[in-house]
Structure formats: structure tokens, C-alpha cells
Design a protein around this motif. Structure first.
Motif, PDB file in Angstrom:
ATOM      1  N   GLN A 157      84.674 -31.569  62.627  1.00  0.00           N
ATOM      2  CA  GLN A 157      85.854 -31.461  63.498  1.00  0.00           C
ATOM      3  C   GLN A 157      85.470 -30.718  64.771  1.00  0.00           C
ATOM      4  O   GLN A 157      84.875 -29.637  64.706  1.00  0.00           O
ATOM      5  CB  GLN A 157      86.952 -30.683  62.768  1.00  0.00           C
ATOM      6  CG  GLN A 157      88.189 -30.426  63.579  1.00  0.00           C
ATOM      7  CD  GLN A 157      89.218 -31.523  63.460  1.00  0.00           C
ATOM      8  OE1 GLN A 157      89.237 -32.269  62.497  1.00  0.00           O
ATOM      9  NE2 GLN A 157      90.074 -31.637  64.451  1.00  0.00           N
TER      10      GLN A 157
ATOM     11  N   GLY B 135      86.512 -28.342  67.241  1.00  0.00           N
ATOM     12  CA  GLY B 135      87.553 -27.332  67.398  1.00  0.00           C
ATOM     13  C   GLY B 135      87.849 -27.059  68.856  1.00  0.00           C
ATOM     14  O   GLY B 135      88.935 -26.627  69.214  1.00  0.00           O
TER      15      GLY B 135
ATOM     16  N   SER C 233      82.623 -20.739  63.783  1.00  0.00           N
ATOM     17  CA  SER C 233      82.320 -22.116  64.186  1.00  0.00           C
ATOM     18  C   SER C 233      80.837 -22.286  64.473  1.00  0.00           C
ATOM     19  O   SER C 233      80.107 -21.330  64.701  1.00  0.00           O
ATOM     20  CB  SER C 233      83.142 -22.517  65.416  1.00  0.00           C
ATOM     21  OG  SER C 233      82.726 -21.769  66.537  1.00  0.00           O
ATOM     22  N   GLU C 234      80.417 -23.528  64.446  1.00  0.00           N
ATOM     23  CA  GLU C 234      79.065 -23.906  64.861  1.00  0.00           C
ATOM     24  C   GLU C 234      79.207 -24.329  66.321  1.00  0.00           C
ATOM     25  O   GLU C 234      79.737 -25.398  66.608  1.00  0.00           O
ATOM     26  CB  GLU C 234      78.568 -25.057  63.991  1.00  0.00           C
ATOM     27  CG  GLU C 234      77.167 -25.506  64.270  1.00  0.00           C
ATOM     28  CD  GLU C 234      76.735 -26.617  63.329  1.00  0.00           C
ATOM     29  OE1 GLU C 234      75.719 -27.258  63.634  1.00  0.00           O
ATOM     30  OE2 GLU C 234      77.403 -26.863  62.296  1.00  0.00           O
ATOM     31  N   THR C 235      78.768 -23.488  67.225  1.00  0.00           N
ATOM     32  CA  THR C 235      79.030 -23.690  68.641  1.00  0.00           C
ATOM     33  C   THR C 235      77.735 -23.888  69.404  1.00  0.00           C
ATOM     34  O   THR C 235      76.739 -23.225  69.140  1.00  0.00           O
ATOM     35  CB  THR C 235      79.812 -22.488  69.217  1.00  0.00           C
ATOM     36  OG1 THR C 235      81.036 -22.351  68.483  1.00  0.00           O
ATOM     37  CG2 THR C 235      80.133 -22.670  70.693  1.00  0.00           C
TER      38      THR C 235
ATOM     39  N   PHE D 244      87.712 -17.661  65.765  1.00  0.00           N
ATOM     40  CA  PHE D 244      87.118 -18.992  65.803  1.00  0.00           C
ATOM     41  C   PHE D 244      85.611 -18.997  66.090  1.00  0.00           C
ATOM     42  O   PHE D 244      84.842 -19.579  65.329  1.00  0.00           O
ATOM     43  CB  PHE D 244      87.868 -19.869  66.817  1.00  0.00           C
ATOM     44  CG  PHE D 244      87.445 -21.296  66.777  1.00  0.00           C
ATOM     45  CD1 PHE D 244      87.779 -22.103  65.712  1.00  0.00           C
ATOM     46  CD2 PHE D 244      86.681 -21.831  67.801  1.00  0.00           C
ATOM     47  CE1 PHE D 244      87.367 -23.425  65.661  1.00  0.00           C
ATOM     48  CE2 PHE D 244      86.271 -23.142  67.766  1.00  0.00           C
ATOM     49  CZ  PHE D 244      86.615 -23.947  66.688  1.00  0.00           C
ATOM     50  N   LEU D 245      85.191 -18.374  67.180  1.00  0.00           N
ATOM     51  CA  LEU D 245      83.764 -18.395  67.517  1.00  0.00           C
ATOM     52  C   LEU D 245      82.883 -17.799  66.417  1.00  0.00           C
ATOM     53  O   LEU D 245      81.807 -18.340  66.143  1.00  0.00           O
ATOM     54  CB  LEU D 245      83.497 -17.732  68.864  1.00  0.00           C
ATOM     55  CG  LEU D 245      83.883 -18.574  70.078  1.00  0.00           C
ATOM     56  CD1 LEU D 245      83.737 -17.768  71.364  1.00  0.00           C
ATOM     57  CD2 LEU D 245      83.074 -19.859  70.155  1.00  0.00           C
TER      58      LEU D 245
ATOM     59  N   ALA E 130      82.572 -26.454  70.083  1.00  0.00           N
ATOM     60  CA  ALA E 130      82.643 -25.672  68.857  1.00  0.00           C
ATOM     61  C   ALA E 130      83.065 -26.594  67.720  1.00  0.00           C
ATOM     62  O   ALA E 130      84.050 -27.326  67.849  1.00  0.00           O
ATOM     63  CB  ALA E 130      83.628 -24.523  69.028  1.00  0.00           C
ATOM     64  N   LEU E 131      82.320 -26.553  66.638  1.00  0.00           N
ATOM     65  CA  LEU E 131      82.532 -27.449  65.507  1.00  0.00           C
ATOM     66  C   LEU E 131      82.849 -26.667  64.241  1.00  0.00           C
ATOM     67  O   LEU E 131      82.279 -25.600  64.001  1.00  0.00           O
ATOM     68  CB  LEU E 131      81.270 -28.279  65.246  1.00  0.00           C
ATOM     69  CG  LEU E 131      80.706 -29.050  66.430  1.00  0.00           C
ATOM     70  CD1 LEU E 131      79.297 -29.538  66.129  1.00  0.00           C
ATOM     71  CD2 LEU E 131      81.622 -30.214  66.786  1.00  0.00           C
ATOM     72  N   ILE E 132      83.730 -27.223  63.447  1.00  0.00           N
ATOM     73  CA  ILE E 132      83.972 -26.765  62.081  1.00  0.00           C
ATOM     74  C   ILE E 132      83.746 -28.012  61.230  1.00  0.00           C
ATOM     75  O   ILE E 132      84.558 -28.932  61.249  1.00  0.00           O
ATOM     76  CB  ILE E 132      85.405 -26.235  61.876  1.00  0.00           C
ATOM     77  CG1 ILE E 132      85.714 -25.073  62.808  1.00  0.00           C
ATOM     78  CG2 ILE E 132      85.626 -25.876  60.416  1.00  0.00           C
ATOM     79  CD1 ILE E 132      85.102 -23.753  62.437  1.00  0.00           C
TER      80      ILE E 132
END
Length: 144
Positions: A75, A77, A54-56, A50-51, A70-72
Motif C-alpha cells: 500500500q 501510504g 513505513s518503508e520509505t 507513520f514514518l 512511503a509504503l506499508i
């Protein structure tokens, strides 16, 4: 969150251990209903799967990571804060930061999450999705 010691910035690979420490503490508090085997797999998946995609963004206070979002796409996440930092406006600051970047957001939260549900309900509208999770949407408010 309007003090000068706090900062939201992009996640860097060297943030992995403090981010995972925040996740572990916040997850244990918000999700005591989850089975240990599931939590172990989720932790592995966050680190390895995930990390990296993702855009964190991390939230630092006095140079310590105290939370992250954290974004997808649009969304959420995951949004986790050090439990010692709850109810200080930090979570809302992370959501507001994400809304500024992405516009309206979506998130799924476990129905049993007695911490996350009221927080997200305070941020936006809510719609049920599935048996164990709720899907919620956030629309930017003008003038905030």
C-alpha cells in the motif's frame, strides 16, 4: 527521470525535516480542501507514527530531497514531490521503484485531489472505495 543527478534511496532518520518540508508544500497544493486542524494532526502523525513504521524511499536530485514514497506492505501510504519538480517523471520513478520491490500496489487518494488523481490514473487502474477516497491498483507492466 533519467538523469545522473537523481537517486532513489532508503529513508534515514536525518531525512525527517526535508521530507516534511516536501510533504508540507505538496500537501498544501494537492489538498487545499482539507481543514487546517486535520492537516496539523496529519503532520504530527506522519512524524511520530507513520514514518517510523513505513518503508520509505526518498528521491534526491543534486543531493537535495525532492520527494518520497512511503509504503506499508504493498500500500502506498504517501507519495509527495516538491511542487517545483512535478511533471518531470519523478513521481512515476518512485512508483516504478516501489512496484519493482513490491509488485502490484494499492493507494487511496482523495476524490478532490486534482493533482494526485490524474497522476495515479496514469499509473494504473482505479476503483472507487468510500465516499471521499478512491482506491487504485498498479500492476507492473512487462518491458518497461
Amino acid at each position: 527521470m533519467n538523469d545522473t543527478t537523481s537517486l532513489i534511496r532508503a529513508y534515514q532518520p536525518e531525512d525527517i525535516e526535508p521530507v516534511m518540508a516536501v510533504w508540507a508544500a505538496a500537501n498544501a497544493l494537492a489538498h487545499p480542501f482539507l481543514e487546517t486542524v486535520f492537516v496539523v494532526e496529519v503532520e504530527r502523525s506522519i512524524r511520530e507514527d507513520f514514518l517510523p513504521i513505513s518503508e520509505t524511499y526518498v528521491l534526491e536530485d543534486k543531493d537535495q530531497v525532492i520527494g518520497f514514497i512511503a509504503l506499508i506492505g504493498n500500500q502506498i501510504g504517501g507519495l509527495f514531490l516538491d511542487p517545483a519538480c512535478h511533471r518531470r517523471g519523478y513521481g512515476r520513478a518512485l512508483v516504478d521503484h516501489a512496484v519493482t520491490l513490491k509488485g502490484p500496489l494499492k493507494v487511496e487518494v482523495f476524490r478532490e485531489n486534482a493533482i494526485g488523481r490524474p497522476f495515479y490514473e496514469g499509473c494504473g487502474s482505479m476503483k472507487a472505495a468510500g465516499l471521499s477516497a478512491l482506491r487504485m491498483s498498479f500492476t507492473p507492466h512487462r518491458g518497461r
